[in-house]
Motif scaffolding. Structure first.
Motif, PDB file in Angstrom:
ATOM      1  N   SER A  16     -18.395 -18.796  -7.324  1.00 34.36           N
ATOM      2  CA  SER A  16     -19.391 -17.748  -7.511  1.00 34.36           C
ATOM      3  C   SER A  16     -19.606 -17.470  -8.984  1.00 34.36           C
ATOM      4  O   SER A  16     -18.722 -17.690  -9.816  1.00 34.36           O
ATOM      5  N   ARG A  18     -22.025 -14.538 -11.545  1.00 36.33           N
ATOM      6  CA  ARG A  18     -22.975 -13.437 -11.608  1.00 36.33           C
ATOM      7  C   ARG A  18     -23.673 -13.436 -12.952  1.00 36.33           C
ATOM      8  O   ARG A  18     -23.030 -13.366 -13.994  1.00 36.33           O
ATOM      9  N   GLN A  81     -26.344 -12.412  -8.287  1.00 36.86           N
ATOM     10  CA  GLN A  81     -25.083 -12.919  -7.762  1.00 36.86           C
ATOM     11  C   GLN A  81     -25.333 -14.268  -7.126  1.00 36.86           C
ATOM     12  O   GLN A  81     -26.112 -14.370  -6.183  1.00 36.86           O
ATOM     13  N   SER A  83     -23.751 -17.121  -5.070  1.00 36.25           N
ATOM     14  CA  SER A  83     -22.645 -17.535  -4.223  1.00 36.25           C
ATOM     15  C   SER A  83     -22.913 -18.948  -3.717  1.00 36.25           C
ATOM     16  O   SER A  83     -24.055 -19.312  -3.461  1.00 36.25           O
TER      17      SER A  83
END
Length: 126
Positions: A16, A18, A81, A83
């Motif tokens: 992940s 951000r 974000q 993912s």
């Protein structure tokens, strides 16, 4: 108005990441904000947007279900974000903010945005 994007880097597929975009110079709670990207050798493309009112969001099909756009009004920040990124998500990511409120259905059009950040590079390795 200035936009400062950050948070890019090298990430492995499935991890992940951000991205952040700091907006300075004016409040923007009633404006639209978006992320676009430009991959090597490709045209700039829409990634995600968040509009006022209702903070409705819009996503490109390629990132739907994996990326989430949000904004924090008190701190004038916009986030993306990421993912489960994929190698095909490798690109320079740009944040953008409109100068006036725009309909949620128009938020994927880059011509609707007046202010742009400098871009942050995201590289996803397989």
């Amino acid at each position: 108005v200035q936009l400062q994007a950050s948070g890019g880097g090298l990430v492995r597929a499935g991890d992940s990441l951000r991205l952040s975009c700091a907006v300075s110079g004016r409040t923007y709670d009633n404006l639209a904000a978006a992320w676009f990207r430009r991959a090597p050798g490709k045209e700039r493309e829409f990634v995600a947007s968040i509009a006022w009112p209702g903070r409705s969001t819009l996503y490109a099909d390629s990132v739907k279900g994996r990326f989430t756009i949000s904004k924090d009004t008190p701190t004038n920040m916009v986030y993306l974000q990421m993912s489960s990124p994929k190698p095909e998500d490798t690109a320079v990511y740009y944040c953008a903010v409109s100068e006036i409120p725009i309909p949620a259905t128009d938020t994927a059009d880059p011509q609707m945005y007046y202010y742009w950040g400098q871009g942050t590079l995201v590289t996803v390795s397989s």
